[in-house]
Design an enzyme around this catalytic site. Structure first.
Site, PDB file in Angstrom:
ATOM      1  N   THR B 187       0.965  -1.348  -0.021  1.00  0.00           N
ATOM      2  CA  THR B 187      -0.131  -0.103  -0.112  1.00  0.00           C
ATOM      3  C   THR B 187       0.988   1.283  -0.036  1.00  0.00           C
ATOM      4  O   THR B 187       2.218   0.995   0.233  1.00  0.00           O
ATOM      5  CB  THR B 187      -0.696   0.057   1.304  1.00  0.00           C
ATOM      6  OG1 THR B 187      -0.005  -0.019   2.380  1.00  0.00           O
ATOM      7  CG2 THR B 187      -1.687  -1.078   1.218  1.00  0.00           C
ATOM      8  N   LYS B 445     -16.367  14.799  13.186  1.00  0.00           N
ATOM      9  CA  LYS B 445     -17.401  14.040  13.908  1.00  0.00           C
ATOM     10  C   LYS B 445     -17.966  15.125  14.949  1.00  0.00           C
ATOM     11  O   LYS B 445     -17.006  15.394  15.814  1.00  0.00           O
ATOM     12  CB  LYS B 445     -16.811  12.745  14.331  1.00  0.00           C
ATOM     13  CG  LYS B 445     -16.492  11.732  13.673  1.00  0.00           C
ATOM     14  CD  LYS B 445     -16.195  10.358  14.105  1.00  0.00           C
ATOM     15  CE  LYS B 445     -15.817   9.427  13.040  1.00  0.00           C
ATOM     16  NZ  LYS B 445     -15.540   8.220  13.358  1.00  0.00           N
TER      17      LYS B 445
END
Lengths: 552, 552
Positions: B187, B445
């Site tokens: 990755t 959030k």
């Protein structure tokens, strides 16, 4: 070194879960035994499959128990496909066209514990029920109020009442071993008793992927697919599974396979692809030609089960703009082996040359290895001319039959790899297009060379005085076998042995011309209209080849 | 009860064997590093893959040994895909765009024993060779006479000389366990060290089936496919494997990704489908628009890697009649998760509504389960509005990283099933179309509700005075987090904090409007042009929200 990927098993329950989550509103339309059109969805199918799962648990059926079905293509049959297999029980589709004795034999051999049947088959079921002691549960695929007061079947339940008892449609599909049995189907058994092919979850899911590929049946969520091929005939070529994987609309014809019914269903439900055997398409084309009808949505028909006549390919293609895909498979192959999807090279051919390719059974899907071998098992070239026994291997091809019947069917190569002998004799051309030229047991082996019985028959059939012809091999001390042709003359036609033999000259190699012609009144035919060469050989048991008569 | 099917493993060697047997003459065309066009076939690819297999055996490489590649898309790289994995060694594709330090780190972490590289990467290899003690064999992908007299790499061989030593091209691919490692890819590692995804033969073959389906990349033997997406980028989205399964023509662009080169290749090789990231298509469209060019064979482009701008979808579709398929996946997903293939319902929508769907990442293939969950792990509805962390599971999704780096990445549901957290925040609509709205780590959030940083940024970017905008969350004692927007003004443009905040009114819910605007000269960008929010947050470590300043 191992990969580090998730070890999720390939399961039939994951097919219906995918269809529910991604294609919940997509329709499942059925012409019912009752005659009306019924509309369901993948969402409802999934919900009712879970009700079946709970209902099977409530009956106390064990893991691996066989659940038989005697049913047409329809939504309830589809629900059983997922509801039975998903729980780890084994769906056993039964062919209602079998003789009742044979049907009872198969039910007993499989030891089915439950049997679900369409009401049209009630008389058939009544006839066999007493002979099937393993079946503890009889379920009629109908509403509760459609159940006759006295069916004569002990404890008969209606399917709707049975699954209706499970008002809670939640169910968690078990995480089965992907090699668990999922379903089974018996071969027609032209010789000896029928034998059971036992599919696994793994083989079914892999076949669902392979069959849905663009060069195979090409299934997309945009499609509306009509499986005319019965769901009791090798799982309708696996279409219910491929359809769930891609979320296409499914249209089921029920028992109405006449041209008018099939045509109306295709038009009403905007069918884009239909799959079936040549006889059904013959009825459909006949109806359309008689009434000057056209298709408005149909793009492709997949034709299998037996070889498709050239006239049918031309009619679909030229008159109606529908592509015909010849396909070939076997009960032992889940069933798909090859589909005749042309490559660019074939598409560039002139129409007559293209038709020759379209008449072949096609190229194998990735997942099916095939080869042709001679008597000694040596591989033959892919030149479109050499022909030999067709052998196949792959993850959706059987390794053995249920209960080991018939012993080990495989032939092993020098690497110890097992190949399944298809019983067909075929050629394969350089582009991988396979064409079946004969059945292995019908091919005539003469002096180390093979003679196709079908080639010999086709030439005789082309003679204007011949109604039917069968070519069989006769024992010969020098050549092993020599072909003779058994002929039924057309009513009132005149034809001599010498005339027919002369007719072969120039059409076939000299050594392939039959040694003799035997005129008969009739050639024995089986229930499906196929010539019964075993019976014919039995009838000819006292026959002696001309060359050998002097010695006899 | 077990199924009775053949237990043939799913192997990468079976892909190349199928391609050779069925599509031997189908072309593999490559623009080489050398600049010329090279023509090969599936038959030659298979033969040379067997030579690689023998050459690897001759080097004494063990089962499971990693063989690295640093190469563009081309026929030699394709040969290594099959030749290395087929033998049970592990193909490790390396990204040449990485920093040399990172490249050396990855080679050492994977403990590559051999490394095959294009000559363009010789300087890069020279720079890292001394730091890579595990690599015993350096192989330059070129002819023997193209090898420099003094490369500076000890024992450097030319690929052609290396495989040329194996004049016998017969080889029997081993019957591996299908769960054996076949290839690996690291990755990009925006946080911490890169982590290796280790694919298996099973996952690769299943992905090859899934990716080739009509509603995914739709690969047919009739196609000519151009993978512009690099073969070092999650195996070019698996296209080499799907291509072998269906036997299509492959066209490789080598290092020439400019608009002119790609356009000429598409036209010369009658490419029907091309796959790549938006930047490449931008260059292609730019070249075509500037020169008034048209496509004569291209039908589809698959666009992934990052979200495709609406203007690009419209340009391909409206101006050139090419269907754009938005796709989404990850290194950890082999990579394909979703493709935005419309269903009939979406195809019936007016163009503007249809475009909204085409901008989504699409529906998951059968084989990929997905769900969105809230902070507590509860599944959220598929209504196209609710958004949450996107989790996936399936047989071609990783269970863990190489050497267990990063611990167990999965999140387990109430049934003990492990789901891979994608790190994306997404919505899923009732038809299963998924749309990524943010990265999990970037979402703000606030008071139990989530605010998409991308939404906040897009509004700022729509202001004429804004050159670039980044939205980040700041700690807040009551709301957990509150968004602020960091802005780079266009040169010479005037814009106040109050003007920009007023610009948000009516475009977004009041509580989603940022608490503050911070003007900066530049926002930190990574090597691929993506904003580096981690660095940005680090730069803002002393920042205090306006509301809290009084208290500070």
């Amino acid at each position: 070194m191992l990969g580090q990927m998730q070890s999720q098993p390939l399961l039939i329950s994951s097919l219906i879960e995918h269809a529910e989550r991604h294609h919940s509103a997509t329709e499942i339309v059925s012409r019912r035994v009752e005659g009306d059109i019924h509309r369901s969805t993948w969402g409802k199918t999934a919900q009712r499959a879970r009700q079946i799962a709970r209902a099977l648990d409530a009956l106390g059926l064990a893991f691996g128990d066989r659940v038989g079905t005697l049913a047409w293509n329809g939504y309830r049959h589809l629900e059983l496909y997922f509801g039975v297999s998903g729980t780890g029980r084994v769906l056993h589709t039964l062919n209602p066209r079998l003789h009742p004795e044979q049907l009872a034999w198969i039910i007993n051999h499989a030891a089915d514990t439950a049997l679900c049947f369409d009401m049209t088959f009630l008389p058939l079921v009544k006839g066999v029920a007493a002979k099937c002691p393993t079946v503890k549960h009889w379920i009629a695929l109908c509403d509760a109020d459609a159940l006759p007061a006295d069916s004569g079947i002990p404890g008969l339940k209606s399917y709707e009442a049975w699954i209706g008892e499970q008002s809670d449609a939640t169910y968690r599909w078990p995480d089965l071993d992907e090699n668990s049995a999922s379903s089974m189907c018996y071969t027609s058994g032209t010789t000896g008793n029928p034998k059971g092919a036992v599919y696994s979850h793994r083989s079914t899911v892999l076949h669902a992927y392979g069959a849905a590929l663009p060069d195979a049946l090409s299934c997309s969520a945009r499609d509306s697919i009509l499986p005319v091929v019965p769901m009791f005939h090798v799982n309708a070529w696996g279409l219910p599974y491929s359809a769930a994987a891609v979320g296409c609309k499914l249209v089921f014809p029920g028992p109405a396979l006449d041209g008018k019914s099939v045509y109306e269903l295709i038009e009403a439900e905007q069918v884009s692809m239909a799959a079936g055997v040549p006889t059904v398409w013959q009825m459909l084309l006949g109806h359309m030609q008689a009434n000057g009808l056209r298709f408005s949505t149909l793009k492709r028909t997949v034709i299998g089960g037996s070889a498709c006549p050239p006239a049918m390919i031309n009619a679909f293609n030229d008159d109606y703009g529908v592509e015909v895909l010849h396909a070939w498979g076997m009960t032992e192959m889940s069933p798909l082996g090859t589909v005749c999807t042309l490559k660019n090279a074939q598409l560039a051919l002139p129409p007559q040359e293209q038709l020759k390719v379209r008449l072949k059974q096609g190229r194998s899907l990735f997942g099916v290895d095939m080869k042709i071998v001679d008597d000694a098992g040596h591989e033959l070239p892919w030149d479109g001319k050499a022909y030999g026994d067709l052998l196949v291997r792959g993850p959706w091809i059987i390794a053995s039959y249920f209960k080991g019947e018939g012993g080990d069917p495989l032939r092993y190569d020098e690497h110890g790899r097992g190949w399944f002998p298809t019983g067909d004799v075929a050629t394969i051309d350089a582009d991988g297009f396979m064409q079946i030229t004969d059945r292995s047991k019908d091919v005539i082996k003469s002096g180390g060379e093979w003679i196709s019985s079908i080639d010999v028959e086709n030439i005789a059939m082309a003679h204007p005085a011949v109604a039917m012809a069968a070519c069989v091999g006769m024992r010969h001390p020098k050549w092993d076998e020599r072909p003779i042709v058994v002929v039924v003359k057309k009513p009132g036609a005149e034809l001599s042995r010498e005339q027919l033999l002369a007719f072969y000259e120039g059409k076939i190699a000299k050594w392939q011309i039959p040694d003799d012609v035997v005129f008969v009144d009739a050639i024995p035919l089986g229930a499906t209209g196929k010539m019964q060469k075993m019976t014919l050989r039995e009838q000819l048991k006292d026959y002696v080849l001309p060359e050998l008569r002097a010695q006899a």
